[in-house]
Motif scaffolding. Structure first.
Motif, PDB file in Angstrom:
ATOM      1  N   LYS A 121     -53.882 -36.971 -93.571  1.00 33.82           N
ATOM      2  CA  LYS A 121     -55.140 -36.637 -94.241  1.00 33.82           C
ATOM      3  C   LYS A 121     -56.338 -37.223 -93.481  1.00 33.82           C
ATOM      4  O   LYS A 121     -57.383 -36.568 -93.356  1.00 33.82           O
ATOM      5  N   LYS A 175     -59.246 -34.760 -92.441  1.00 29.99           N
ATOM      6  CA  LYS A 175     -60.544 -34.812 -93.118  1.00 29.99           C
ATOM      7  C   LYS A 175     -61.568 -35.728 -92.454  1.00 29.99           C
ATOM      8  O   LYS A 175     -62.760 -35.405 -92.394  1.00 29.99           O
ATOM      9  N   GLU A 226     -47.697 -28.885-103.488  1.00 28.58           N
ATOM     10  CA  GLU A 226     -48.356 -30.125-103.907  1.00 28.58           C
ATOM     11  C   GLU A 226     -48.413 -31.129-102.765  1.00 28.58           C
ATOM     12  O   GLU A 226     -49.422 -31.805-102.556  1.00 28.58           O
ATOM     13  N   SER A 266     -51.032 -29.898-100.200  1.00 25.51           N
ATOM     14  CA  SER A 266     -52.415 -29.995-100.690  1.00 25.51           C
ATOM     15  C   SER A 266     -52.880 -31.442-100.813  1.00 25.51           C
ATOM     16  O   SER A 266     -54.083 -31.714-100.810  1.00 25.51           O
ATOM     17  N   SER A 267     -51.946 -32.378-100.918  1.00 22.13           N
ATOM     18  CA  SER A 267     -52.350 -33.791-100.983  1.00 22.13           C
ATOM     19  C   SER A 267     -53.010 -34.210 -99.671  1.00 22.13           C
ATOM     20  O   SER A 267     -53.768 -35.174 -99.627  1.00 22.13           O
ATOM     21  N   THR A 298     -54.489 -31.589 -97.390  1.00 23.34           N
ATOM     22  CA  THR A 298     -55.556 -30.652 -97.019  1.00 23.34           C
ATOM     23  C   THR A 298     -56.683 -30.525 -98.037  1.00 23.34           C
ATOM     24  O   THR A 298     -57.761 -30.028 -97.712  1.00 23.34           O
ATOM     25  N   SER A 299     -56.450 -30.967 -99.259  1.00 23.99           N
ATOM     26  CA  SER A 299     -57.485 -30.862-100.295  1.00 23.99           C
ATOM     27  C   SER A 299     -58.263 -32.173-100.426  1.00 23.99           C
ATOM     28  O   SER A 299     -57.673 -33.242-100.606  1.00 23.99           O
ATOM     29  N   ALA A 329     -59.998 -33.066-102.845  1.00 22.49           N
ATOM     30  CA  ALA A 329     -59.983 -33.534-104.234  1.00 22.49           C
ATOM     31  C   ALA A 329     -58.686 -34.266-104.586  1.00 22.49           C
ATOM     32  O   ALA A 329     -58.592 -34.858-105.681  1.00 22.49           O
ATOM     33  N   LYS A 330     -57.703 -34.243-103.729  1.00 21.76           N
ATOM     34  CA  LYS A 330     -56.411 -34.857-104.061  1.00 21.76           C
ATOM     35  C   LYS A 330     -56.108 -36.041-103.146  1.00 21.76           C
ATOM     36  O   LYS A 330     -56.519 -36.071-101.986  1.00 21.76           O
TER      37      LYS A 330
END
Length: 603
Positions: A421, A425, A565, A568-569, A571-572, A574-575
């Motif tokens: 992440k 990000k 899930e 997305s932990s 790439t998102s 918000a998570k």
């Protein structure tokens, strides 16, 4: 006329008397006491053969090195007079040829030093006074050192010939119908074995494969299959190959077993298919074969379908593994991350998450000053997430005390996701593409310094790239002491439970098949890597990982919601990985338990 007749009769009588006297003389001697037939006992003892002064040898148990593919350009030699080993190398060879043959054992790195004790580069040409030494992870130099001895082609050929002397047959030492299956010779000088030598087994195996085309392919591996099958045929082991539809393979095998009659003695299917057939009590325990040479098949791939000592399918490493790792652009890294030597880092076990991230960050560059990155540190789809989980948590799902656990949900798994992440990000060094083929194109086009996925994509990359490439395994995470590479799939031989009576025949068949192809598959891949521009170190890493993969038990287990899930932990925005993994941990473990419950019940 009468006189001539009388002379003839007299001559015959003289000869008869002489023969009787000779026979009587021989009868006084005692017959030799031996249990062997006279025709097999030579009249003089066979000459003893002295071992050559220089003998070709293999690495010994406990050595800090192993040997790669056989070659006549580089030989490991034992001098039987001094009891010292050396590496004989064809004159004018470069160091990469030596490194492709002499490989450091796990836990060691290999250094080649010149006569002054300085390290030699892979591009250097062999010279007098060079020595190979091995360094342990703690920096200790092994006592085992191998001096390099330069030889001409004629000298190397002579060494090979001395180690393969012609067979000497004692005069008159024929074989009275001996050998295997009557392949003898009555009183001659040589013995003619059955075609191919060895025992004539008289075995016929029906094989059904979802990869039937592989056995007759026009490539190097297709040739290896053909050679092995022909050699087996000459030993009385016949193989009848038919196609098995991959879309319905599991249902076909299970239905046939339930009906009590299987169309094949053995099936060649995928890892998930193998497990699903086993769950339905349709796969026999391959280790129940008394003829199967288990040592040929005890690899991470086989372990991935083995429970409580029962292997529901078997394979061998060079047939089934598909390593994952990092293909890197040497030119870009040299330009933007010159302070980092990936090969050196890898060899010293310092190729880790931190160094990978630093290189990726340094190679993320805005070349035209418009505020947008034109080159990225690496490109991948979500493959890198699973690879990171394996590199730090040991795997996404591992067998612990004969039960499969969702290890990706532990603390080490969370740390791996947080690392991904941060690059996605914060550093923005990850050029993400959902389609891995797009990642191939971006990397080959010079848009990323590293490509993170399966090694299998190297032919496409090499065909498009106009830069120098290398290959290393995924960097190791802080929770691991060595590099990890999971077996997420494979090609397995499975015997249906309706054919248990044929397990011993199949065991013999498999032994011959594995022995006839294993080294060929490995050598073919190494040659193809070299052909596509990968250096000796990349080839060495491939050869090491083939036999050092990690069993993996997640394929076919987790639902799409779990996988989504996890992805997305990372790439998102918000998570957060810790919260996501905590929320899915119970469900992920239940999916493991439910999937393997039927297999647990078999033991």
């Amino acid at each position: 006329m009468k006189t001539n007749l009388m002379r003839l009769i007299s001559l015959v009588l003289v000869l008869m008397v002489a023969l009787v006297a000779f026979a009587a003389c021989g009868a006084e001697e005692e017959a030799p006491k031996t249990s062997a037939p006279a025709s097999t006992a030579p009249s003089t003892p066979a000459p003893e053969t002295e071992p050559p002064v220089e003998e070709i040898v293999d690495a010994e148990e406990g050595d800090p090195f192993t040997l790669g593919a056989e070659t006549t350009d580089v030989l490991l030699i034992m001098n039987n007079e001094t009891n010292e080993r050396s590496v004989q190398v064809l004159e004018k060879s470069t160091m990469d040829k030596v490194r492709a043959f002499v490989l450091p054992a796990e836990g060691f790195t290999m250094e080649i030093l010149d006569k002054d004790g300085k390290k030699v580069e892979d591009t250097a040409v062999v010279a007098d006074g060079m020595t190979i030494q091995f360094v342990a992870a703690d920096g200790t130099v092994s006592d085992v050192k191998l001096p390099i001895v330069i030889k001409t082609a004629e000298e190397l050929e002579g060494t090979v010939s001395d180690n393969n002397p012609p067979v000497v047959t004692p005069p008159g030492g024929g074989n009275n119908g001996g050998g295997n299956n009557g392949g003898g010779n009555n009183g001659g000088g040589t013995v003619t074995p059955p075609p191919g030598g060895g025992t004539n087994h008289n075995i016929s195996i029906n094989l059904a494969s979802i990869w039937v085309a592989n056995y007759s392919a026009a490539d190097a591996n297709g040739k290896a299959w053909a050679n092995a099958l022909n050699a087996m045929k000459n030993k009385g082991i016949k193989t009848n190959i038919s196609a098995l539809d991959a879309n319905s393979a599991t249902d076909t095998i299970v239905k046939e077993v339930m009906a009590g009659k299987s169309s094949a003695d053995v099936y060649d299917i995928s890892q998930v298919m193998c497990r699903n057939v086993a769950k339905k009590k349709a796969a026999a325990n391959m280790y129940a074969s008394s003829t199967l040479n288990k040592s040929l098949f005890q690899c991470a791939a086989t372990e991935s379908v083995t429970f409580k000592g029962k292997a529901y399918g078997v394979t061998w490493a060079s047939k089934s593994v598909n390593p994952m790792g990092v293909i890197y652009n040497k030119d870009l890294i040299k330009k933007y991350a010159a302070n980092y030597d990936i090969v050196k880092l890898y060899s010293e076990k310092k190729w880790d998450f931190d160094n990978f991230q630093a290189i990726a960050k340094a190679c993320t560059v805005d070349t035209d000053g418009n505020g947008k990155s034109d080159i990225y540190g690496f490109t991948s789809n979500t493959n890198v997430i699973g690879m990171a989980l394996t590199s730090n948590a040991g795997g996404t799902a591992l067998k612990v005390n004969e039960k499969v656990e969702a290890t990706m949900c532990n603390e080490a798994g969370i740390k791996a996701l947080e690392w991904c992440k941060e690059m996605f990000k914060t550093d923005k060094s990850w050029l993400y593409k959902a389609d891995i083929n797009q990642c191939v194109s971006e990397f080959a086009g010079g848009k990323a310094a590293m490509f993170v996925s399966y090694l299998q994509f190297y032919p496409q990359i090499a065909a498009q790239a106009n830069f120098n490439i290398g290959f290393v395994l995924m960097p190791k995470g802080p929770a691991q002491s060595n590099y990890r590479n999971g077996v997420y799939d494979g090609a397995y031989y499975v015997v249906p439970t309706t054919k248990v009576a044929r397990l011993n025949d199949v065991g013999t068949w498999l032994n011959e098949l594995a022995t006839g192809t294993s080294s060929a598959f490995l050598n073919n891949k190494v040659k193809d890597l070299a052909k596509n521009g990968f250096d000796a170190k990349s080839q060495e890493i491939y050869k090491w990982v083939v036999n050092n993969m990690t069993p993996e038990f997640s394929s076919g287990v987790f639902s799409s919601s779990i996988s989504s899930e996890v992805d997305s932990s990372v790439t998102s925005a918000a998570k957060q990985p810790a919260k996501v993994m905590a929320s899915i941990k119970t469900k992920a473990q239940k999916e493991c338990d439910d999937y393997y419950a039927e297999i647990y019940a078999l033991a």
